[in-house]
Design an enzyme around this catalytic site. Sequence first.
Site, PDB file in Angstrom:
ATOM      1  N   ARG A  12     -38.892   9.122  10.358  1.00 35.79           N
ATOM      2  CA  ARG A  12     -39.289   8.325   9.518  1.00 35.79           C
ATOM      3  C   ARG A  12     -39.663   7.339  10.126  1.00 35.79           C
ATOM      4  O   ARG A  12     -40.895   7.044  11.465  1.00 35.79           O
ATOM      5  CB  ARG A  12     -38.285   7.666   8.447  1.00 35.79           C
ATOM      6  CG  ARG A  12     -38.733   6.647   7.713  1.00 35.79           C
ATOM      7  CD  ARG A  12     -38.881   5.252   7.779  1.00 35.79           C
ATOM      8  NE  ARG A  12     -37.293   4.701   8.188  1.00 35.79           N
ATOM      9  CZ  ARG A  12     -37.767   3.598   8.444  1.00 35.79           C
ATOM     10  NH1 ARG A  12     -38.307   3.295   9.124  1.00 35.79           N
ATOM     11  NH2 ARG A  12     -35.934   3.487   8.905  1.00 35.79           N
ATOM     12  N   ASP A  13     -38.913   6.475  11.557  1.00 35.64           N
ATOM     13  CA  ASP A  13     -38.319   5.517  12.368  1.00 35.64           C
ATOM     14  C   ASP A  13     -39.254   6.069  13.516  1.00 35.64           C
ATOM     15  O   ASP A  13     -39.857   5.696  14.194  1.00 35.64           O
ATOM     16  CB  ASP A  13     -36.791   4.991  12.322  1.00 35.64           C
ATOM     17  CG  ASP A  13     -37.230   3.710  12.974  1.00 35.64           C
ATOM     18  OD1 ASP A  13     -37.807   3.391  13.313  1.00 35.64           O
ATOM     19  OD2 ASP A  13     -35.918   3.234  12.999  1.00 35.64           O
ATOM     20  N   HIS A 203     -27.432   1.376  12.427  1.00 36.54           N
ATOM     21  CA  HIS A 203     -29.001   1.371  13.199  1.00 36.54           C
ATOM     22  C   HIS A 203     -29.349   0.924  14.080  1.00 36.54           C
ATOM     23  O   HIS A 203     -29.672  -0.524  13.988  1.00 36.54           O
ATOM     24  CB  HIS A 203     -29.741   1.694  11.456  1.00 36.54           C
ATOM     25  CG  HIS A 203     -31.504   2.048  12.614  1.00 36.54           C
ATOM     26  ND1 HIS A 203     -31.858   3.185  11.489  1.00 36.54           N
ATOM     27  CD2 HIS A 203     -32.482   0.888  13.064  1.00 36.54           C
ATOM     28  CE1 HIS A 203     -33.117   2.832  11.836  1.00 36.54           C
ATOM     29  NE2 HIS A 203     -33.011   2.214  13.214  1.00 36.54           N
ATOM     30  N   HIS A 205     -30.846   0.688  18.188  1.00 34.94           N
ATOM     31  CA  HIS A 205     -32.269   0.671  18.957  1.00 34.94           C
ATOM     32  C   HIS A 205     -31.909   0.792  20.356  1.00 34.94           C
ATOM     33  O   HIS A 205     -31.291  -0.039  20.520  1.00 34.94           O
ATOM     34  CB  HIS A 205     -33.530  -0.193  18.274  1.00 34.94           C
ATOM     35  CG  HIS A 205     -33.785   0.704  17.037  1.00 34.94           C
ATOM     36  ND1 HIS A 205     -35.256   1.070  17.201  1.00 34.94           N
ATOM     37  CD2 HIS A 205     -33.809   0.506  15.986  1.00 34.94           C
ATOM     38  CE1 HIS A 205     -35.977   1.374  16.607  1.00 34.94           C
ATOM     39  NE2 HIS A 205     -34.982   1.221  15.298  1.00 34.94           N
ATOM     40  N   CYS A 236     -40.401  -0.467  14.658  1.00 32.45           N
ATOM     41  CA  CYS A 236     -40.971  -1.027  13.865  1.00 32.45           C
ATOM     42  C   CYS A 236     -42.107  -1.547  14.152  1.00 32.45           C
ATOM     43  O   CYS A 236     -42.129  -2.550  15.288  1.00 32.45           O
ATOM     44  CB  CYS A 236     -40.028  -2.086  12.925  1.00 32.45           C
ATOM     45  SG  CYS A 236     -40.908  -3.048  11.769  1.00 32.45           S
ATOM     46  N   ASN A 245     -35.085   3.730  18.758  1.00 36.58           N
ATOM     47  CA  ASN A 245     -33.681   4.325  17.850  1.00 36.58           C
ATOM     48  C   ASN A 245     -32.924   4.690  19.550  1.00 36.58           C
ATOM     49  O   ASN A 245     -33.638   5.128  20.731  1.00 36.58           O
ATOM     50  CB  ASN A 245     -33.754   4.788  17.186  1.00 36.58           C
ATOM     51  CG  ASN A 245     -34.281   4.151  15.955  1.00 36.58           C
ATOM     52  OD1 ASN A 245     -35.669   4.351  15.641  1.00 36.58           O
ATOM     53  ND2 ASN A 245     -33.843   3.875  14.534  1.00 36.58           N
TER      54      ASN A 245
HETATM   55  N1  COA Z   1     -46.920   3.346  -1.390  1.00 41.00           N
HETATM   56  C1  COA Z   1     -47.661   3.331  -1.759  1.00 41.00           C
HETATM   57  N2  COA Z   1     -49.056   2.438  -1.752  1.00 41.00           N
HETATM   58  C2  COA Z   1     -48.513   1.051  -2.176  1.00 41.00           C
HETATM   59  C3  COA Z   1     -47.160   0.822  -1.858  1.00 41.00           C
HETATM   60  C4  COA Z   1     -46.797   2.094  -2.076  1.00 41.00           C
HETATM   61  N3  COA Z   1     -45.208   1.894  -1.675  1.00 41.00           N
HETATM   62  N4  COA Z   1     -47.349  -0.448  -2.471  1.00 41.00           N
HETATM   63  C5  COA Z   1     -48.271  -0.981  -2.177  1.00 41.00           C
HETATM   64  N5  COA Z   1     -49.138  -0.583  -2.010  1.00 41.00           N
HETATM   65  C6  COA Z   1     -50.630   0.241  -2.344  1.00 41.00           C
HETATM   66  C7  COA Z   1     -51.159  -1.039  -3.376  1.00 41.00           C
HETATM   67  O1  COA Z   1     -51.843   0.146  -4.314  1.00 41.00           O
HETATM   68  C8  COA Z   1     -52.697  -1.572  -2.238  1.00 41.00           C
HETATM   69  O2  COA Z   1     -53.370  -0.898  -2.649  1.00 41.00           O
HETATM   70  P1  COA Z   1     -55.179  -0.478  -2.733  1.00 41.00           P
HETATM   71  O3  COA Z   1     -55.704  -1.862  -1.356  1.00 41.00           O
HETATM   72  O4  COA Z   1     -55.762   0.296  -2.133  1.00 41.00           O
HETATM   73  O5  COA Z   1     -54.955  -1.210  -4.162  1.00 41.00           O
HETATM   74  C9  COA Z   1     -51.929  -1.836  -1.433  1.00 41.00           C
HETATM   75  O6  COA Z   1     -50.667  -1.025  -0.856  1.00 41.00           O
HETATM   76  C10 COA Z   1     -51.439  -3.345  -1.040  1.00 41.00           C
HETATM   77  O7  COA Z   1     -50.820  -3.868  -2.009  1.00 41.00           O
HETATM   78  P2  COA Z   1     -49.985  -4.893  -1.913  1.00 41.00           P
HETATM   79  O8  COA Z   1     -48.291  -5.048  -3.384  1.00 41.00           O
HETATM   80  O9  COA Z   1     -50.790  -5.968  -1.927  1.00 41.00           O
HETATM   81  O10 COA Z   1     -49.398  -4.308  -0.740  1.00 41.00           O
HETATM   82  P3  COA Z   1     -49.175  -5.572   0.778  1.00 41.00           P
HETATM   83  O11 COA Z   1     -50.686  -5.137   0.969  1.00 41.00           O
HETATM   84  O12 COA Z   1     -48.725  -7.224   0.714  1.00 41.00           O
HETATM   85  O13 COA Z   1     -48.216  -4.616   1.434  1.00 41.00           O
HETATM   86  C11 COA Z   1     -46.328  -3.746   1.086  1.00 41.00           C
HETATM   87  C12 COA Z   1     -47.198  -4.995   1.099  1.00 41.00           C
HETATM   88  C13 COA Z   1     -44.656  -3.176   1.049  1.00 41.00           C
HETATM   89  C14 COA Z   1     -46.268  -2.185   0.546  1.00 41.00           C
HETATM   90  C15 COA Z   1     -46.606  -3.475   2.564  1.00 41.00           C
HETATM   91  O14 COA Z   1     -45.995  -4.050   3.191  1.00 41.00           O
HETATM   92  C16 COA Z   1     -45.727  -1.739   3.129  1.00 41.00           C
HETATM   93  O15 COA Z   1     -45.845  -0.526   2.689  1.00 41.00           O
HETATM   94  N6  COA Z   1     -45.209  -1.974   4.309  1.00 41.00           N
HETATM   95  C17 COA Z   1     -43.516  -1.268   5.258  1.00 41.00           C
HETATM   96  C18 COA Z   1     -43.248  -1.483   6.453  1.00 41.00           C
HETATM   97  C19 COA Z   1     -43.108  -0.722   7.167  1.00 41.00           C
HETATM   98  O16 COA Z   1     -42.319   0.129   6.561  1.00 41.00           O
HETATM   99  N7  COA Z   1     -42.326  -1.074   8.026  1.00 41.00           N
HETATM  100  C20 COA Z   1     -41.091  -0.183   8.955  1.00 41.00           C
HETATM  101  C21 COA Z   1     -40.376  -0.146   8.973  1.00 41.00           C
HETATM  102  S1  COA Z   1     -39.399  -0.992   8.415  1.00 41.00           S
HETATM  103 ZN    ZN Z   2     -35.262   1.216  13.240  1.00 39.34          ZN
END
Ligand code: COA
Ligand code: ZN
Length: 303
Positions: A12-13, A203, A205, A236, A245
């Site tokens: 994951r990370d 956790h 890094h 990240c 990490n």
């Molecule tokens: N799984 C799959 N698809 C997802 C989802 C999820 N958990 N959450 C949102 N989506 C999809 C939506 O369906 C939408 O799809 P579309 O464009 O095909 O319609 C798109 O993503 C945007 O959705 P929205 O609710 O507007 O989200 P966003 O663009 O504002 O993004 C997060 C918000 C939280 C979903 C996104 O920023 C994210 O996944 N971040 C994770 C970051 C991460 O893991 N960082 C490292 C770890 S710390």
């Molecule tokens: Zn981390």
Amino acid sequence: MTRIYFNEVVTRDGFQIEPTFVPTDAKVALIDALSLCGYAKIEATSFTSPKAIPMLRDADEVMGRIQRVPGVEYTVLVPNLRGAERAMEAKADELNLVMSTSETHNLANLRMTRAQSFAALAGVVRFVDGQTPINVSLSTCFGCPMEGDVPQADVLSIARRFADHGVRGLTICDTTGMAHPLQVKRLVEALQAQLADTQLTLHFHNTRGMGLANILAAVQAGITHFDGSLGGLGGCPYAPGASGNVCSEDAIHMLDAMGYDTGMDVTKLIQLARQLPQIVGHDVPGQVAKAGRITDLHPAPPL
Ligand code: COA
Ligand code: ZN
């Protein structure tokens, strides 16, 4: 002998910041091999937006294909309700919710304010309704690469609010390696004083080379649960300057040498770490896999 529990986060990370997609087969094979090394938990993948984290777009398939070993918990990172629905469908053993204690990093990483994230995650806790244990990873607890200091009071109040919602555990993350050992001791003691019934995981890094020192400071303050990443991969993608990490095998090797009971098969772990450069296509930061264990001696040169 104090028992120390490790959660392996390399798939994951570790993988989320890698530039080249790691094929699903390789992810599944690595998780299956890690499952035989003695980990308490493996964070297999994340149910995030595939646009935000393209590397983990195969999360559903990975969770469906891994062989689950009894005694190992398979957890997944979840940023929102959609992620929680997918994680429940995939029968994850734990949902690891995530938000940042820094407003700027939370906006960059999750595109929500902290208040919006908290409200969304409180909704996830209600949705899960006790069917699956919940952990919450709090990012940037020791400093934000954009804001600088994150007040300890902010970390404590967000942690307290999640504990009041009944989550099982909290992971206190040093997202970009800004923590130092004294700060770790101070924050851990404050958290323990307030959250006696919440399982705390640390956790770290190794961005500035303080990862192992911070683990030791946390162990000495009474922490028994840690995240680590094989080979020291990780970071990240939405935190500027993020890098690896703390390396699992380096940390486990250190604690093993000190007489802690990690429950880990260090020989197997090192063998796996030595395969990692082939999987990701480059050298990795971990040191023990290169140097060998302190018990791996060299022949003396002929006199
Ligand atoms: N799984 C799959 N698809 C997802 C989802 C999820 N958990 N959450 C949102 N989506 C999809 C939506 O369906 C939408 O799809 P579309 O464009 O095909 O319609 C798109 O993503 C945007 O959705 P929205 O609710 O507007 O989200 P966003 O663009 O504002 O993004 C997060 C918000 C939280 C979903 C996104 O920023 C994210 O996944 N971040 C994770 C970051 C991460 O893991 N960082 C490292 C770890 S710390
Ligand atoms: Zn981390």
